[in-house]
Design a protein around this motif. Sequence first.
Motif, PDB file in Angstrom:
ATOM      1  N   ALA A  57      62.363  66.270   6.009  1.00 28.09           N
ATOM      2  CA  ALA A  57      61.031  65.817   5.615  1.00 28.09           C
ATOM      3  C   ALA A  57      60.692  64.475   6.247  1.00 28.09           C
ATOM      4  O   ALA A  57      59.590  64.275   6.769  1.00 28.09           O
ATOM      5  N   VAL A  92      56.705  60.701   1.274  1.00 28.25           N
ATOM      6  CA  VAL A  92      57.767  61.594   0.806  1.00 28.25           C
ATOM      7  C   VAL A  92      58.196  61.164  -0.589  1.00 28.25           C
ATOM      8  O   VAL A  92      58.472  59.990  -0.841  1.00 28.25           O
ATOM      9  N   LEU A 133      58.322  70.584   0.512  1.00 30.64           N
ATOM     10  CA  LEU A 133      59.238  71.091   1.528  1.00 30.64           C
ATOM     11  C   LEU A 133      60.484  71.588   0.819  1.00 30.64           C
ATOM     12  O   LEU A 133      61.104  70.851   0.050  1.00 30.64           O
TER      13      LEU A 133
END
Length: 339
Positions: free
Chosen positions: A64, A81, A108
């Motif tokens: 990510a 993130v 993700l």
Amino acid sequence: MIRSFPQQFIPQETPVKLVRLTALLACAAACAAIAGTAAAQSYPQRPVRLIVPYAPGGSADIAARLVADAWARSMGGTIVVENRAGAGGNIGVDAVAKAPADGYTVGLQTVSLAINPGLFPRMPYDTLKDLAPIGMVASSQHVLVVNNNIPAKTLPELIAAAKAQPGKLTYGSAGNGSTFHMSAELFKSVANVQIVHVPYRGGGPALVDTIAGQVDMSFPVVSAAQQHVQGGKLKALAVTGSKRSAQLPNVPTAAEAGLPGYSFETWFMVFAPTGTPKPVIDKLNTALNAALATPATRDRMLREGFEPTPGTPAAARQRLEKEMPLWADLIKQRGITAE
């Protein structure tokens, strides 16, 4: 022979109300399409949260963070993130599934997105109904490693040893349901061998105990095992993917080593809540693919053991639909549980 319908089945003059309703529905659909396109043109107007359902430092978190900056630049925005670990990734994925479908919360997840529905008896979300795939990000190979106390130097020798003494050999994993665990159980099924599972709280401890001889083997990702293989602390018998790893080019694939029916890769997919406007999904996908194509991002990912895998939202959904029943069947056959 020509048959005639009874009079009551012959369409009569369309009622005025029905005409008006049809026109209103068509207008509403057109307005929704225009609104979605307009939303995509102005999107994003604030930072996008990219939820990773695991703790920092793991392969999903690394993937990510490797792609986030280039993805944000390609999209003309900011991506933050956010780690939400727990329940084998289900807590973080559920947070995405229940978020507003406006494109500002995406997630993700690894191949566990396809594994977990067959592993957990009660899921907090419906994978296919509640999530809208944006696209694939990357794939990562695993490698079968044994410690230096194991006489086997090749995969056929290891399989022969396992068949000669069923249940004697052991392997360490990152925990029940982890990709380490599932890659090993798939190996056991294809090779038709009995090897005892020893779950750990993470792949690191499992790898340390493999080196120390507490367990005989493990199936870590290539990037985690590379330095130990090259340093002579572990023997690598085969990589699990369909082609050799650039990080361990001298290690054969399982097929090359004599087990053609075995192949396993951890993949990474990004997704949004179902209901996110298609133009927004398409913009996210286009920007993601552009990010994966940039030489800097691609080189960084390859160095970390990730193979960039750009594609369409439809292709990502097809992969989910194909793999979910396959993993469910293996989990049932092997009696695998999340506990």
